[in-house]
Design a protein around this motif. Structure first.
Motif, PDB file in Angstrom:
ATOM      1  N   PRO A  12      15.200 125.581 -59.987  1.00  0.00           N
ATOM      2  CA  PRO A  12      15.734 124.567 -59.076  1.00  0.00           C
ATOM      3  C   PRO A  12      14.738 124.247 -57.955  1.00  0.00           C
ATOM      4  O   PRO A  12      14.026 125.124 -57.471  1.00  0.00           O
ATOM      5  N   ILE A  13      14.716 122.970 -57.574  1.00  0.00           N
ATOM      6  CA  ILE A  13      13.791 122.510 -56.540  1.00  0.00           C
ATOM      7  C   ILE A  13      14.432 121.328 -55.821  1.00  0.00           C
ATOM      8  O   ILE A  13      15.237 120.603 -56.398  1.00  0.00           O
ATOM      9  N   GLU A  14      14.080 121.147 -54.562  1.00  0.00           N
ATOM     10  CA  GLU A  14      14.569 120.011 -53.787  1.00  0.00           C
ATOM     11  C   GLU A  14      13.678 118.803 -54.038  1.00  0.00           C
ATOM     12  O   GLU A  14      12.500 118.946 -54.384  1.00  0.00           O
ATOM     13  N   LEU A  15      14.218 117.610 -53.832  1.00  0.00           N
ATOM     14  CA  LEU A  15      13.462 116.380 -54.044  1.00  0.00           C
ATOM     15  C   LEU A  15      12.231 116.329 -53.144  1.00  0.00           C
ATOM     16  O   LEU A  15      11.167 115.866 -53.570  1.00  0.00           O
ATOM     17  N   ASP A  16      12.343 116.844 -51.912  1.00  0.00           N
ATOM     18  CA  ASP A  16      11.205 116.832 -50.988  1.00  0.00           C
ATOM     19  C   ASP A  16      10.034 117.663 -51.511  1.00  0.00           C
ATOM     20  O   ASP A  16       8.878 117.317 -51.295  1.00  0.00           O
ATOM     21  N   ALA A  17      10.316 118.774 -52.189  1.00  0.00           N
ATOM     22  CA  ALA A  17       9.264 119.661 -52.690  1.00  0.00           C
ATOM     23  C   ALA A  17       8.779 119.249 -54.078  1.00  0.00           C
ATOM     24  O   ALA A  17       7.744 119.742 -54.538  1.00  0.00           O
ATOM     25  N   LEU A  18       9.497 118.347 -54.726  1.00  0.00           N
ATOM     26  CA  LEU A  18       9.151 117.934 -56.084  1.00  0.00           C
ATOM     27  C   LEU A  18       7.776 117.291 -56.141  1.00  0.00           C
ATOM     28  O   LEU A  18       6.962 117.608 -57.013  1.00  0.00           O
ATOM     29  N   GLU A  19       7.498 116.386 -55.219  1.00  0.00           N
ATOM     30  CA  GLU A  19       6.218 115.681 -55.246  1.00  0.00           C
ATOM     31  C   GLU A  19       5.048 116.648 -55.094  1.00  0.00           C
ATOM     32  O   GLU A  19       4.058 116.561 -55.821  1.00  0.00           O
ATOM     33  N   GLU A  20       5.155 117.597 -54.175  1.00  0.00           N
ATOM     34  CA  GLU A  20       4.064 118.569 -53.966  1.00  0.00           C
ATOM     35  C   GLU A  20       3.867 119.448 -55.192  1.00  0.00           C
ATOM     36  O   GLU A  20       2.733 119.689 -55.613  1.00  0.00           O
ATOM     37  N   ARG A  21       4.958 119.907 -55.796  1.00  0.00           N
ATOM     38  CA  ARG A  21       4.857 120.765 -56.985  1.00  0.00           C
ATOM     39  C   ARG A  21       4.236 119.999 -58.149  1.00  0.00           C
ATOM     40  O   ARG A  21       3.391 120.524 -58.867  1.00  0.00           O
ATOM     41  N   ALA A  22       4.652 118.739 -58.334  1.00  0.00           N
ATOM     42  CA  ALA A  22       4.085 117.922 -59.404  1.00  0.00           C
ATOM     43  C   ALA A  22       2.617 117.622 -59.138  1.00  0.00           C
ATOM     44  O   ALA A  22       1.795 117.637 -60.053  1.00  0.00           O
ATOM     45  N   ARG A  23       2.262 117.369 -57.872  1.00  0.00           N
ATOM     46  CA  ARG A  23       0.864 117.098 -57.529  1.00  0.00           C
ATOM     47  C   ARG A  23      -0.014 118.310 -57.851  1.00  0.00           C
ATOM     48  O   ARG A  23      -1.108 118.169 -58.395  1.00  0.00           O
ATOM     49  N   ASP A  24       0.473 119.519 -57.514  1.00  0.00           N
ATOM     50  CA  ASP A  24      -0.287 120.742 -57.811  1.00  0.00           C
ATOM     51  C   ASP A  24      -0.504 120.896 -59.314  1.00  0.00           C
ATOM     52  O   ASP A  24      -1.594 121.255 -59.764  1.00  0.00           O
ATOM     53  N   ALA A  25       0.542 120.641 -60.096  1.00  0.00           N
ATOM     54  CA  ALA A  25       0.425 120.766 -61.548  1.00  0.00           C
ATOM     55  C   ALA A  25      -0.529 119.718 -62.109  1.00  0.00           C
ATOM     56  O   ALA A  25      -1.307 119.999 -63.015  1.00  0.00           O
ATOM     57  N   LEU A  26      -0.487 118.505 -61.557  1.00  0.00           N
ATOM     58  CA  LEU A  26      -1.365 117.435 -62.042  1.00  0.00           C
ATOM     59  C   LEU A  26      -2.816 117.649 -61.618  1.00  0.00           C
ATOM     60  O   LEU A  26      -3.734 117.225 -62.317  1.00  0.00           O
ATOM     61  N   GLU A  27      -3.039 118.297 -60.482  1.00  0.00           N
ATOM     62  CA  GLU A  27      -4.411 118.623 -60.082  1.00  0.00           C
ATOM     63  C   GLU A  27      -5.009 119.658 -61.020  1.00  0.00           C
ATOM     64  O   GLU A  27      -6.189 119.613 -61.341  1.00  0.00           O
ATOM     65  N   MET A  44      11.629 109.596 -60.216  1.00  0.00           N
ATOM     66  CA  MET A  44      10.504 108.911 -60.860  1.00  0.00           C
ATOM     67  C   MET A  44       9.490 108.436 -59.822  1.00  0.00           C
ATOM     68  O   MET A  44       8.278 108.529 -60.037  1.00  0.00           O
ATOM     69  N   GLN A  45       9.965 107.951 -58.667  1.00  0.00           N
ATOM     70  CA  GLN A  45       9.056 107.516 -57.605  1.00  0.00           C
ATOM     71  C   GLN A  45       8.280 108.699 -57.037  1.00  0.00           C
ATOM     72  O   GLN A  45       7.075 108.592 -56.780  1.00  0.00           O
ATOM     73  N   ALA A  46       8.934 109.828 -56.851  1.00  0.00           N
ATOM     74  CA  ALA A  46       8.249 111.022 -56.351  1.00  0.00           C
ATOM     75  C   ALA A  46       7.170 111.471 -57.335  1.00  0.00           C
ATOM     76  O   ALA A  46       6.072 111.865 -56.927  1.00  0.00           O
ATOM     77  N   LEU A  47       7.456 111.390 -58.623  1.00  0.00           N
ATOM     78  CA  LEU A  47       6.466 111.776 -59.641  1.00  0.00           C
ATOM     79  C   LEU A  47       5.301 110.791 -59.659  1.00  0.00           C
ATOM     80  O   LEU A  47       4.149 111.185 -59.821  1.00  0.00           O
ATOM     81  N   ARG A  48       5.583 109.513 -59.477  1.00  0.00           N
ATOM     82  CA  ARG A  48       4.523 108.506 -59.429  1.00  0.00           C
ATOM     83  C   ARG A  48       3.651 108.718 -58.190  1.00  0.00           C
ATOM     84  O   ARG A  48       2.430 108.622 -58.249  1.00  0.00           O
ATOM     85  N   ASP A  49       4.280 109.036 -57.053  1.00  0.00           N
ATOM     86  CA  ASP A  49       3.531 109.301 -55.819  1.00  0.00           C
ATOM     87  C   ASP A  49       2.663 110.545 -55.946  1.00  0.00           C
ATOM     88  O   ASP A  49       1.634 110.657 -55.279  1.00  0.00           O
ATOM     89  N   ALA A  50       3.085 111.479 -56.786  1.00  0.00           N
ATOM     90  CA  ALA A  50       2.304 112.698 -57.004  1.00  0.00           C
ATOM     91  C   ALA A  50       1.106 112.448 -57.912  1.00  0.00           C
ATOM     92  O   ALA A  50       0.246 113.309 -58.056  1.00  0.00           O
ATOM     93  N   GLY A  51       1.047 111.282 -58.525  1.00  0.00           N
ATOM     94  CA  GLY A  51      -0.075 110.965 -59.406  1.00  0.00           C
ATOM     95  C   GLY A  51       0.274 111.031 -60.877  1.00  0.00           C
ATOM     96  O   GLY A  51      -0.611 110.974 -61.727  1.00  0.00           O
ATOM     97  N   GLY A  52       1.546 111.136 -61.186  1.00  0.00           N
ATOM     98  CA  GLY A  52       1.968 111.197 -62.584  1.00  0.00           C
ATOM     99  C   GLY A  52       1.968 109.827 -63.224  1.00  0.00           C
ATOM    100  O   GLY A  52       2.639 108.918 -62.761  1.00  0.00           O
ATOM    101  N   HIS A  53       1.173 109.687 -64.266  1.00  0.00           N
ATOM    102  CA  HIS A  53       1.080 108.406 -64.959  1.00  0.00           C
ATOM    103  C   HIS A  53       1.668 108.477 -66.361  1.00  0.00           C
ATOM    104  O   HIS A  53       1.932 107.445 -66.958  1.00  0.00           O
ATOM    105  N   LYS A  54       1.852 109.681 -66.866  1.00  0.00           N
ATOM    106  CA  LYS A  54       2.428 109.857 -68.205  1.00  0.00           C
ATOM    107  C   LYS A  54       3.817 110.456 -68.039  1.00  0.00           C
ATOM    108  O   LYS A  54       3.975 111.654 -67.896  1.00  0.00           O
ATOM    109  N   LEU A  55       4.824 109.596 -68.047  1.00  0.00           N
ATOM    110  CA  LEU A  55       6.202 110.031 -67.872  1.00  0.00           C
ATOM    111  C   LEU A  55       6.975 109.717 -69.150  1.00  0.00           C
ATOM    112  O   LEU A  55       6.974 108.589 -69.628  1.00  0.00           O
ATOM    113  N   ARG A  56       7.614 110.757 -69.691  1.00  0.00           N
ATOM    114  CA  ARG A  56       8.432 110.595 -70.894  1.00  0.00           C
ATOM    115  C   ARG A  56       9.876 110.875 -70.523  1.00  0.00           C
ATOM    116  O   ARG A  56      10.177 111.889 -69.899  1.00  0.00           O
TER     117      ARG A  56
END
Length: 137
Positions: A79-94, A118-130
């Motif tokens: 489980p994760i909060e929406l606020d922390a989602l972008e940072e976690r996704a950014r770390d994984a994408l880096e 979806m917006q948080a994932l896009r802001d994190a740099g995610g371009h491949k979303l399924r």
């Protein structure tokens, strides 16, 4: 005086006999871990995705983001909060810029919550979303 030589009886040890118990133990451990281990990613929520219109099978690689019907979010079962989602996704994408993001949302959930994720994932740099859906019956 008669010399009597007694032959000591040597038991012949077959090389396979000494490795057989080790092979049995390794085989039993393999079976145990195959049965005890889980190959699927953990599910944080009971999610019923919408039914797909296509017959194509979804790929199972990448980072899985789950959204429950009540709006709760999880990444790979944690489980994760929406606020922390972008940072976690950014770390994984880096760590892996070609990482695919898999979004599994409950079909009864709020669409605005899905759009926010979806917006948080896009802001994190995610371009491949399924988007994960259920196969048609």
């Amino acid at each position: 005086m008669a010399m009597h030589f007694s032959r000591t009886r040597r038991s012949r040890i077959n090389g396979d006999d000494s490795i057989l118990p080790l092979t049995n133990v390794v085989f039993l451990l393999l079976i145990f871990f195959m049965l005890a281990g889980s190959l699927a990613s953990p599910q944080a929520f009971d999610i019923q995705p919408p039914v797909s219109q296509s017959e194509a099978q979804a790929r199972r690689d990448g980072l899985e983001i789950q959204i429950a019907a009540d709006g709760e979010i999880a990444i790979d079962g944690q489980p994760i909060e929406l606020d922390a989602l972008e940072e976690r996704a950014r770390d994984a994408l880096e760590a892996d810029p070609d990482l695919a993001l898999r979004l599994k949302a409950d079909g009864d959930g709020d669409a605005t919550r899905v759009v926010a994720v979806m917006q948080a994932l896009r802001d994190a740099g995610g371009h491949k979303l399924r988007l994960i859906t259920l196969a048609p019956e």
